[in-house]
Structures are given as C-alpha cells and as structure tokens.
Design a protein around this motif. Structure first.
Motif, PDB file in Angstrom:
ATOM      1  N   PHE A 125       0.822  -1.211   0.000  1.00  0.00           N
ATOM      2  CA  PHE A 125       0.000   0.000   0.000  1.00  0.00           C
ATOM      3  C   PHE A 125       0.856   1.261   0.000  1.00  0.00           C
ATOM      4  O   PHE A 125       0.501   2.264  -0.612  1.00  0.00           O
ATOM      5  N   ASN A 126       2.005   1.203   0.700  1.00  0.00           N
ATOM      6  CA  ASN A 126       2.916   2.346   0.684  1.00  0.00           C
ATOM      7  C   ASN A 126       3.443   2.585  -0.730  1.00  0.00           C
ATOM      8  O   ASN A 126       3.467   3.718  -1.221  1.00  0.00           O
ATOM      9  N   LEU A 127       3.832   1.508  -1.401  1.00  0.00           N
ATOM     10  CA  LEU A 127       4.350   1.631  -2.766  1.00  0.00           C
ATOM     11  C   LEU A 127       3.278   2.133  -3.729  1.00  0.00           C
ATOM     12  O   LEU A 127       3.552   2.920  -4.642  1.00  0.00           O
ATOM     13  N   MET A 128       2.039   1.693  -3.525  1.00  0.00           N
ATOM     14  CA  MET A 128       0.946   2.182  -4.357  1.00  0.00           C
ATOM     15  C   MET A 128       0.741   3.677  -4.160  1.00  0.00           C
ATOM     16  O   MET A 128       0.513   4.426  -5.115  1.00  0.00           O
ATOM     17  N   TYR A 129       0.831   4.127  -2.931  1.00  0.00           N
ATOM     18  CA  TYR A 129       0.670   5.553  -2.637  1.00  0.00           C
ATOM     19  C   TYR A 129       1.786   6.358  -3.302  1.00  0.00           C
ATOM     20  O   TYR A 129       1.537   7.436  -3.865  1.00  0.00           O
ATOM     21  N   GLU A 130       3.020   5.833  -3.235  1.00  0.00           N
ATOM     22  CA  GLU A 130       4.149   6.547  -3.832  1.00  0.00           C
ATOM     23  C   GLU A 130       4.022   6.624  -5.357  1.00  0.00           C
ATOM     24  O   GLU A 130       4.397   7.621  -5.971  1.00  0.00           O
ATOM     25  N   GLY A 131       3.479   5.554  -5.954  1.00  0.00           N
ATOM     26  CA  GLY A 131       3.365   5.533  -7.414  1.00  0.00           C
ATOM     27  C   GLY A 131       2.151   6.263  -7.952  1.00  0.00           C
ATOM     28  O   GLY A 131       2.199   6.857  -9.042  1.00  0.00           O
ATOM     29  N   PHE A 132       1.041   6.229  -7.197  1.00  0.00           N
ATOM     30  CA  PHE A 132      -0.215   6.810  -7.692  1.00  0.00           C
ATOM     31  C   PHE A 132      -0.902   7.643  -6.602  1.00  0.00           C
ATOM     32  O   PHE A 132      -2.039   7.361  -6.224  1.00  0.00           O
ATOM     33  N   PRO A 133      -0.231   8.686  -6.085  1.00  0.00           N
ATOM     34  CA  PRO A 133      -0.821   9.452  -4.983  1.00  0.00           C
ATOM     35  C   PRO A 133      -2.130  10.128  -5.356  1.00  0.00           C
ATOM     36  O   PRO A 133      -3.048  10.214  -4.535  1.00  0.00           O
ATOM     37  N   TRP A 134      -2.250  10.573  -6.602  1.00  0.00           N
ATOM     38  CA  TRP A 134      -3.473  11.238  -7.048  1.00  0.00           C
ATOM     39  C   TRP A 134      -4.659  10.287  -7.027  1.00  0.00           C
ATOM     40  O   TRP A 134      -5.794  10.686  -6.772  1.00  0.00           O
ATOM     41  N   LEU A 135      -4.404   8.987  -7.271  1.00  0.00           N
ATOM     42  CA  LEU A 135      -5.468   7.988  -7.250  1.00  0.00           C
ATOM     43  C   LEU A 135      -5.764   7.539  -5.826  1.00  0.00           C
ATOM     44  O   LEU A 135      -6.924   7.400  -5.434  1.00  0.00           O
ATOM     45  N   MET A 136      -4.709   7.321  -5.048  1.00  0.00           N
ATOM     46  CA  MET A 136      -4.875   6.770  -3.706  1.00  0.00           C
ATOM     47  C   MET A 136      -5.638   7.721  -2.774  1.00  0.00           C
ATOM     48  O   MET A 136      -6.323   7.284  -1.854  1.00  0.00           O
ATOM     49  N   LYS A 137      -5.514   9.024  -3.021  1.00  0.00           N
ATOM     50  CA  LYS A 137      -6.216   9.982  -2.167  1.00  0.00           C
ATOM     51  C   LYS A 137      -7.732   9.900  -2.339  1.00  0.00           C
ATOM     52  O   LYS A 137      -8.481  10.393  -1.510  1.00  0.00           O
ATOM     53  N   HIS A 138      -8.176   9.260  -3.440  1.00  0.00           N
ATOM     54  CA  HIS A 138      -9.610   9.091  -3.672  1.00  0.00           C
ATOM     55  C   HIS A 138     -10.125   7.762  -3.111  1.00  0.00           C
ATOM     56  O   HIS A 138     -11.327   7.550  -3.043  1.00  0.00           O
ATOM     57  N   ILE A 139      -9.211   6.870  -2.754  1.00  0.00           N
ATOM     58  CA  ILE A 139      -9.589   5.600  -2.113  1.00  0.00           C
ATOM     59  C   ILE A 139      -8.740   5.443  -0.845  1.00  0.00           C
ATOM     60  O   ILE A 139      -7.833   4.627  -0.785  1.00  0.00           O
ATOM     61  N   PRO A 140      -9.033   6.242   0.174  1.00  0.00           N
ATOM     62  CA  PRO A 140      -8.115   6.369   1.312  1.00  0.00           C
ATOM     63  C   PRO A 140      -8.137   5.243   2.323  1.00  0.00           C
ATOM     64  O   PRO A 140      -7.351   5.260   3.259  1.00  0.00           O
ATOM     65  N   TRP A 141      -9.034   4.257   2.150  1.00  0.00           N
ATOM     66  CA  TRP A 141      -9.189   3.273   3.227  1.00  0.00           C
ATOM     67  C   TRP A 141      -7.899   2.534   3.614  1.00  0.00           C
ATOM     68  O   TRP A 141      -7.698   2.249   4.786  1.00  0.00           O
ATOM     69  N   PRO A 142      -6.972   2.215   2.662  1.00  0.00           N
ATOM     70  CA  PRO A 142      -5.775   1.504   3.134  1.00  0.00           C
ATOM     71  C   PRO A 142      -4.843   2.387   3.958  1.00  0.00           C
ATOM     72  O   PRO A 142      -3.970   1.882   4.646  1.00  0.00           O
ATOM     73  N   TYR A 143      -5.033   3.713   3.897  1.00  0.00           N
ATOM     74  CA  TYR A 143      -4.072   4.619   4.493  1.00  0.00           C
ATOM     75  C   TYR A 143      -4.574   5.288   5.760  1.00  0.00           C
ATOM     76  O   TYR A 143      -3.826   6.001   6.421  1.00  0.00           O
ATOM     77  N   LYS A 144      -5.850   5.049   6.085  1.00  0.00           N
ATOM     78  CA  LYS A 144      -6.419   5.700   7.265  1.00  0.00           C
ATOM     79  C   LYS A 144      -5.626   5.378   8.524  1.00  0.00           C
ATOM     80  O   LYS A 144      -5.345   6.252   9.346  1.00  0.00           O
ATOM     81  N   GLN A 145      -5.251   4.104   8.678  1.00  0.00           N
ATOM     82  CA  GLN A 145      -4.544   3.719   9.900  1.00  0.00           C
ATOM     83  C   GLN A 145      -3.137   4.308   9.945  1.00  0.00           C
ATOM     84  O   GLN A 145      -2.637   4.654  11.019  1.00  0.00           O
ATOM     85  N   ALA A 146      -2.501   4.421   8.779  1.00  0.00           N
ATOM     86  CA  ALA A 146      -1.163   5.011   8.741  1.00  0.00           C
ATOM     87  C   ALA A 146      -1.201   6.462   9.201  1.00  0.00           C
ATOM     88  O   ALA A 146      -0.411   6.890  10.051  1.00  0.00           O
ATOM     89  N   PHE A 147      -2.138   7.243   8.645  1.00  0.00           N
ATOM     90  CA  PHE A 147      -2.251   8.646   9.043  1.00  0.00           C
ATOM     91  C   PHE A 147      -2.760   8.774  10.479  1.00  0.00           C
ATOM     92  O   PHE A 147      -2.366   9.692  11.208  1.00  0.00           O
ATOM     93  N   ALA A 148      -3.625   7.848  10.888  1.00  0.00           N
ATOM     94  CA  ALA A 148      -4.107   7.859  12.273  1.00  0.00           C
ATOM     95  C   ALA A 148      -2.959   7.585  13.247  1.00  0.00           C
ATOM     96  O   ALA A 148      -2.899   8.175  14.335  1.00  0.00           O
ATOM     97  N   SER A 149      -2.039   6.706  12.864  1.00  0.00           N
ATOM     98  CA  SER A 149      -0.884   6.397  13.710  1.00  0.00           C
ATOM     99  C   SER A 149       0.024   7.617  13.851  1.00  0.00           C
ATOM    100  O   SER A 149       0.562   7.885  14.939  1.00  0.00           O
ATOM    101  N   VAL A 150       0.189   8.357  12.758  1.00  0.00           N
ATOM    102  CA  VAL A 150       0.964   9.600  12.814  1.00  0.00           C
ATOM    103  C   VAL A 150       0.299  10.582  13.765  1.00  0.00           C
ATOM    104  O   VAL A 150       0.957  11.250  14.577  1.00  0.00           O
ATOM    105  N   ASP A 151      -1.035  10.668  13.697  1.00  0.00           N
ATOM    106  CA  ASP A 151      -1.775  11.576  14.576  1.00  0.00           C
ATOM    107  C   ASP A 151      -1.627  11.198  16.045  1.00  0.00           C
ATOM    108  O   ASP A 151      -1.621  12.081  16.919  1.00  0.00           O
ATOM    109  N   VAL A 152      -1.515   9.890  16.346  1.00  0.00           N
ATOM    110  CA  VAL A 152      -1.322   9.443  17.730  1.00  0.00           C
ATOM    111  C   VAL A 152      -0.023  10.020  18.288  1.00  0.00           C
ATOM    112  O   VAL A 152       0.005  10.556  19.414  1.00  0.00           O
TER     113      VAL A 152
END
Length: 434
Positions: free
Chosen positions: A156-183
């Motif tokens: 999922f990290n590699l997908m975000y790096e390769g297609f950030p414009w697409l991944m921001k429209h389907i954020p479910w795989p990244y919610k926990q990553a950003f939530a962990s940063v917020d913690v």
C-alpha cells in the motif's frame, strides 16, 4: 546485479530513476568524500504528506541544518554517552530483568517487553519521564510506531508513492497510517503543553524543555525554523528511528544466543569477570560482548537498505555520472557480506570486531548508521541501549529454546525493516538473586 552491471547502476521505479551504490568503495566515496552533495533526502508523496518536510529525518536545506544541529547538541546536553542517560538505561535494564524473571523459566515472547523498554528510554529523553507498561497512552504509542514501520515499504505504501493522485480518492488503506501519525503528534502536543504549564524550560531536563527554550531565544530571528510543527516532527522522528530498529536488533541478539550456546557461555563468563554493574562506560572491560553487539548489527542488519539520499549536484562516483536530483539507494548488505572485508561473512562471528589481542575494534565497514553529514544522531544512544540491556539480561539469565522445540527460524521477515519471526524462549535464572 552489481556483479553484472558494476557497483553503480540504475533501477527504474516507474519513470523515476533510482541509482544503487553497492560495495564499500562507492558508499564511502558518496557519503564521506562527497558528503554535502549526498546530504539531500528525497521526499516521496507519502512522506511529503506525513512530514511536510519538517523535523530531522525528512527535511532538507536550512530546516534540516538547524533541526539536526539542535538535535546533536541537545543529545549531548542530555548526557548521551555519559552517566545521565546511563542511569536511565540501567533502570530500564532492571525493569526488563524483573519482567523476564516473572516468567520463572517458562516460554515467553520477548518482543513486547523489549520494545516497551526501548521506547521508554526515548520517552525519558524526550518527555522527561517513563510510562508504566499498562498505560493506555504508552500502549497506543507503541502500536502507532509499529504500524508506521510496517507500513513503510509495504504494497500500500508503494501504491501511494506511485499513484498518490489515485490513492487519495480511495483512502481506506491509508487511514490507519495517518491515524498512527496523529497518535504520535497528539502525544507530542499534550506533553509540550504540560511542559509549558509547568514552566520547566528555564531549567531544562529533557528534549522538549530544550526545544521550547530554543523557540523563545529565536522568536525574533526571521531565519529561525524552531516552531511547534518542527518540534512535533522531531519527536516523531526520534520515536520512529529510535524504537523499532534498536528493539528488533536486541531481539536478534537474544535469538542468536539461543542458536549459539557456546557464544552465550563465552559472553556470560566475560560478564561474570567484569564489575557488578555493567553499562556502556564499562565497554572496555567487556570487549567480546561489545564486539558481539556490533556483529549482530552486521550479521542480522535490521535495514533492507540504507536510508535514501538525494544528490544535490551533478557528481561522478567510481567513474559513473550521477545527475543532480537523483534518488540514491545504499546497498549496505553488499558491504556486510563482502568476503574481502569479513573473514566469515556468512557466519555469526564476534571476532570480526576484535583484534589479535582480543580488544574491540570499531570498524568503519559497519555502515548501518550511515556516514558523513547525515550520520544517525542516535548512533551512540542505540549502542548504549543495546550493550546495557543485553549485558544485564545475559548476566541474569541463560536463554534456551522451550522444551521440545528443536530449531527456530533465523531468517528475517522481509520488509524495509528486517526483524526476526516471532519466537519464544526460556529465560533460565543463573543464580538465586535473580
């Protein structure tokens, strides 16, 4: 690939060229001879969104120089390499020994206890206090660090790096990553407010105190980058860089003691012959143990590759032209497995770091912490933690596989971090005092 294409070659990540430096010669030429040219850090889409180029690890230019300088100076003020930090480490070592002793020789998974101890060392340096192991905030911090580390280099990290414009429209795989940063950020913000309320910065005791004092001193300086956003990111950097890698290295060390009982016995004899309290300051008394810790870092290197660099100018390395703006990958495993450097590169051999008289040798070939202007600022802290926690555990216990278990995997779990597979061991008390 290096054997076929040479020690400087290019891989392609989509349309992005990535230049790999393999072998000690190319890595030394880049990081030491051309240190300032390779001082840049590439910001991929995910880490740009997470860090905004703040802090120490992922910043560049003026921000990086100020934050890094502050980090180095503050670590020294807090007693890195001295008795100040050593007393905190010895306290954590005693806590860890006590936890292992409670198992009374029964099989235990050492991973959680170890990461708790290592994370609490960072907490003491940054926040000025440690947490109890059942504290909810502390447990959430541990989970957040673990998830961010596992997310880095994942599919999922590699997908975000390769297609950030697409991944921001389907954020479910990244919610926990950003939530962990917020913690981590929320805890950093809470601790900062507590320090402000207690007005401790004029008698600084920890990283936040020193940073708040620096912010006050620099508030009229238009070039200052000392602000809350950089403070919160620096705190996150210290936890990310200082918790998982050290704890996983210690897990490897204990696993290697189980699989190499003869080496374990040799370490214990040396520790028994040394002074009663063992710490970083005693390393000259325990050269074999100190060499063993360095050999663990070589033999079971916790990083897949060295941290990525960015070339800030055109440069030539070993006759190969590297253009400005190139992403650089350091193939550190090529150094650790080189038979021209190590006597037995495929074997666990602490003698790699000993001279003919049995004295410890700090070899430049151990490039795990980097080199030059971007060398890890927590290098000495990591070594202090490893030697103090490990030596206290080995003095108190003999580590064995559980009854009926004949062997255990010594292959790493693949990822950007290379930890051992989860395992259980028995910590057999060595004397009645334990």
């Amino acid at each position: 690939m290096a054997k076929k294409h040479g020690n400087v070659f290019t891989l392609w990540g989509g349309t992005q060229p990535v230049i790999v430096l393999s072998g000690l010669e190319s890595i030394k030429e880049a990081l030491i001879k051309h240190s300032e040219i390779f001082a840049g850090r590439p910001l991929t889409p995910f880490f740009e969104d997470v860090t905004k180029g703040k802090g120490i690890l992922f910043s560049n230019g003026h921000t990086w120089k100020q934050q890094r300088k502050f980090g180095i100076v503050t670590m020294r003020r807090l007693g890195l390499g001295k008795k100040g930090v050593q007393s905190q480490l010895e306290n954590e070592a005693l806590q860890l020994v006590e936890i292992f002793a409670h198992a009374k020789g029964q099989p235990i998974d050492p991973s959680l206890s170890i990461i708790n101890s290592v994370c609490n060392v960072v907490c003491a340096l940054v926040f000025g206090h440690r947490y109890t192991v059942d504290d909810e905030e502390f447990l959430n911090l541990i989970k957040a660090i673990d998830y961010i580390i596992r997310f880095g280099g994942s599919f999922f990290n590699l997908m975000y790096e390769g297609f950030p414009w697409l991944m921001k429209h389907i954020p479910w795989p990244y919610k926990q990553a950003f939530a962990s940063v917020d913690v981590m950020r929320s805890l950093a913000r809470k601790e900062t407010e507590r320090h402000r309320a207690e007005q401790t910065m004029h008698e600084p005791q920890d990283f936040i105190d020193y940073y708040l004092l620096q912010m006050e001193k620099s508030k009229k300086d238009p070039t200052s980058t000392y602000n809350e956003e950089n403070l919160f990111q620096c705190i996150s950097d210290l936890f990310i860089a200082g918790t998982d890698t050290t704890s996983k290295t210690l897990q490897w060390a204990l696993l290697l003691m189980v699989t190499h009982p003869d080496i374990q016995e040799k370490v214990q004899k040396e520790l028994d012959d040394a002074s009663q309290a063992i710490g970083y300051q005693d390393r000259k008394k325990i050269p074999y143990t100190f060499a063993l810790i360095h050999e663990v870092m070589r033999y079971k290197c916790i990083l897949l590759v060295g941290n990525f660099r960015l070339s800030l100018q055109d440069v030539t390395i070993l006759g190969s032209f590297i253009p400005k703006g190139s992403i650089i990958v350091l193939d550190i495993h090529s150094v650790f497995s080189d038979p021209k450097i190590w006597e037995t590169p495929e074997k666990f051999n602490p003698s790699h770091f000993l001279d003919k008289d049995g004295k410890f040798v700090d070899r430049e070939e151990l490039v795990l912490f980097g080199a030059g202007s971007r060398v890890c600022i927590g290098k000495e802290l990591a070594k202090m933690e490893l030697i103090t926690l490990f030596s206290n555990l080995l003095r108190a216990f003999t580590f064995k596989l559980p009854e009926g278990v004949k062997e255990v995997s010594t292959k790493p779990v693949l990822g950007f971090i290379l930890p051992p597979h989860r395992y259980k061991l028995c910590a057999i008390p060595r004397n009645s005092e334990t």
